[in-house]
Design a protein around this motif. Structure first.
Motif, PDB file in Angstrom:
ATOM      1  N   THR A 173       0.829  -1.197   0.000  1.00 60.83           N
ATOM      2  CA  THR A 173       0.000   0.000   0.000  1.00 60.83           C
ATOM      3  C   THR A 173       0.866   1.251   0.000  1.00 60.83           C
ATOM      4  OG1 THR A 173      -1.755  -1.201   1.129  1.00 60.83           O
ATOM      5  CG2 THR A 173      -1.872   1.192   1.200  1.00 60.83           C
ATOM      6  N   VAL A 206      -6.525   8.710   2.207  1.00 66.74           N
ATOM      7  CA  VAL A 206      -7.625   8.358   3.109  1.00 66.74           C
ATOM      8  C   VAL A 206      -8.795   7.787   2.306  1.00 66.74           C
ATOM      9  CG1 VAL A 206      -9.344   9.304   4.706  1.00 66.74           C
ATOM     10  CG2 VAL A 206      -6.944   9.962   4.936  1.00 66.74           C
ATOM     11  N   SER A 242      -7.922   4.392   1.152  1.00 65.27           N
ATOM     12  CA  SER A 242      -7.971   3.436   2.275  1.00 65.27           C
ATOM     13  C   SER A 242      -9.392   2.963   2.532  1.00 65.27           C
ATOM     14  CB  SER A 242      -7.385   4.074   3.532  1.00 65.27           C
ATOM     15  OG  SER A 242      -6.034   4.392   3.331  1.00 65.27           O
ATOM     16  N   PHE A 243     -10.339   3.880   2.483  1.00 62.31           N
ATOM     17  CA  PHE A 243     -11.747   3.492   2.658  1.00 62.31           C
ATOM     18  C   PHE A 243     -12.212   2.602   1.507  1.00 62.31           C
ATOM     19  CE2 PHE A 243     -12.099   7.180   5.614  1.00 62.31           C
ATOM     20  CZ  PHE A 243     -12.624   6.472   6.700  1.00 62.31           C
ATOM     21  N   LEU A 260     -10.663  -0.822   2.102  1.00 63.22           N
ATOM     22  CA  LEU A 260     -11.334  -1.517   3.203  1.00 63.22           C
ATOM     23  C   LEU A 260     -12.688  -2.060   2.753  1.00 63.22           C
ATOM     24  CD1 LEU A 260     -11.577  -2.386   6.154  1.00 63.22           C
ATOM     25  CD2 LEU A 260     -12.488  -0.099   6.656  1.00 63.22           C
ATOM     26  N   SER A 303     -10.739  -6.903   8.851  1.00 61.08           N
ATOM     27  CA  SER A 303     -10.681  -5.452   8.630  1.00 61.08           C
ATOM     28  C   SER A 303      -9.527  -4.752   9.329  1.00 61.08           C
ATOM     29  CB  SER A 303     -12.005  -4.802   9.050  1.00 61.08           C
ATOM     30  OG  SER A 303     -13.045  -5.267   8.240  1.00 61.08           O
ATOM     31  N   PRO A 304      -9.186  -5.117  10.566  1.00 55.90           N
ATOM     32  CA  PRO A 304      -8.065  -4.413  11.212  1.00 55.90           C
ATOM     33  C   PRO A 304      -6.767  -4.482  10.416  1.00 55.90           C
ATOM     34  CG  PRO A 304      -9.288  -5.632  12.851  1.00 55.90           C
ATOM     35  CD  PRO A 304      -9.837  -6.036  11.503  1.00 55.90           C
ATOM     36  N   SER A 327      -6.431  -4.515   7.207  1.00 50.19           N
ATOM     37  CA  SER A 327      -6.543  -3.552   6.117  1.00 50.19           C
ATOM     38  C   SER A 327      -6.323  -2.132   6.614  1.00 50.19           C
ATOM     39  CB  SER A 327      -7.910  -3.670   5.442  1.00 50.19           C
ATOM     40  OG  SER A 327      -8.033  -2.747   4.386  1.00 50.19           O
ATOM     41  N   VAL A 328      -6.914  -1.814   7.758  1.00 51.06           N
ATOM     42  CA  VAL A 328      -6.760  -0.479   8.338  1.00 51.06           C
ATOM     43  C   VAL A 328      -5.302  -0.224   8.738  1.00 51.06           C
ATOM     44  CG1 VAL A 328      -7.436   1.005  10.272  1.00 51.06           C
ATOM     45  CG2 VAL A 328      -9.165  -0.375   9.099  1.00 51.06           C
ATOM     46  N   ILE A 329      -4.664  -1.215   9.353  1.00 52.32           N
ATOM     47  CA  ILE A 329      -3.264  -1.074   9.766  1.00 52.32           C
ATOM     48  C   ILE A 329      -2.362  -0.915   8.544  1.00 52.32           C
ATOM     49  CG2 ILE A 329      -1.310  -2.255  10.859  1.00 52.32           C
ATOM     50  CD1 ILE A 329      -3.437  -3.553  12.749  1.00 52.32           C
ATOM     51  N   SER A 365      -3.141   0.220   5.572  1.00 47.22           N
ATOM     52  CA  SER A 365      -3.348   1.546   4.977  1.00 47.22           C
ATOM     53  C   SER A 365      -2.704   2.642   5.823  1.00 47.22           C
ATOM     54  CB  SER A 365      -4.842   1.820   4.801  1.00 47.22           C
ATOM     55  OG  SER A 365      -5.388   0.973   3.819  1.00 47.22           O
ATOM     56  N   GLY A 366      -2.816   2.517   7.140  1.00 49.33           N
ATOM     57  CA  GLY A 366      -2.198   3.507   8.027  1.00 49.33           C
ATOM     58  C   GLY A 366      -0.691   3.531   7.889  1.00 49.33           C
TER      59      GLY A 366
END
Length: 174
Positions: free
Chosen positions: A42, A118, A121-122, A125, A146-147, A149-151, A153-154
């Motif tokens: 990413t 951002v 990332s959405f 997700l 999901s976590p 994917s969020v991690i 992307s972050g």
């Protein structure tokens, strides 16, 4: 007026090289207990978008992510990754740079790049929740992934914001 630029041989070579970078960066991964993984793919997609625009980032992300899935045995996700990551790369690139590397989106590009990352990332997700649900057959398992994917992307956003401004400065001087 719409820029009707066509892909050149040079463009195709660059997109191929950037897709290879995406594959390599995605290979740098840390497995999570949920079955997902955190990787640097990413970050590579975000950096590509910031440096080279929507067309390069969208195609490189789509090809590189799909190739990674095929190479690593995640073939049920190949078509999903092609569209999800392609859309993410295109989104970041369009926001930060425009369609092509030659286009510059102004002096507020950092704000636009962060907004693009951002949004991407959405998109990622949401797309992967649908992909996991379709492939694994369980919305609960999909939401449980999901976590990661969020991690991912972050981490991608942080890495891109550390590296891309310096590289963009160098490329913009050329």
């Amino acid at each position: 007026m719409v820029n009707k630029r066509k892909l050149t041989t040079r463009d195709l070579i660059m997109i191929g090289m950037l897709a290879a970078v995406c594959v390599l960066a995605t290979s740098i991964k840390i497995p999570l207990p949920t079955g997902g993984m955190v990787h640097l793919g990413t970050a590579a997609i975000f950096i590509t978008g910031i440096l080279f625009g929507g067309v390069y980032a969208g195609l490189a992300a789509a090809i590189g992510s799909a190739f990674f899935d095929l190479l690593m045995g995640f073939s049920p996700y190949t078509i999903w990754s092609f569209f999800i990551k392609g859309a993410a790369g295109f989104t970041v690139g369009m926001m930060a740079r425009g369609l092509w590397p030659e286009m510059i989106s102004g002096d507020r590009w950092i704000f636009k790049a962060v907004l693009g990352m951002v949004l991407a990332s959405f998109c990622t997700l949401g797309g992967y929740i649908l992909a996991w649900w379709a492939v694994l057959g369980s919305v609960t398992v999909a939401l449980g992934n999901s976590p990661s994917s969020v991690i991912t992307s972050g981490i991608g956003l942080i890495v891109a914001m550390l590296i891309a401004p310096k590289l963009r400065h160098v490329l913009d001087k050329r």
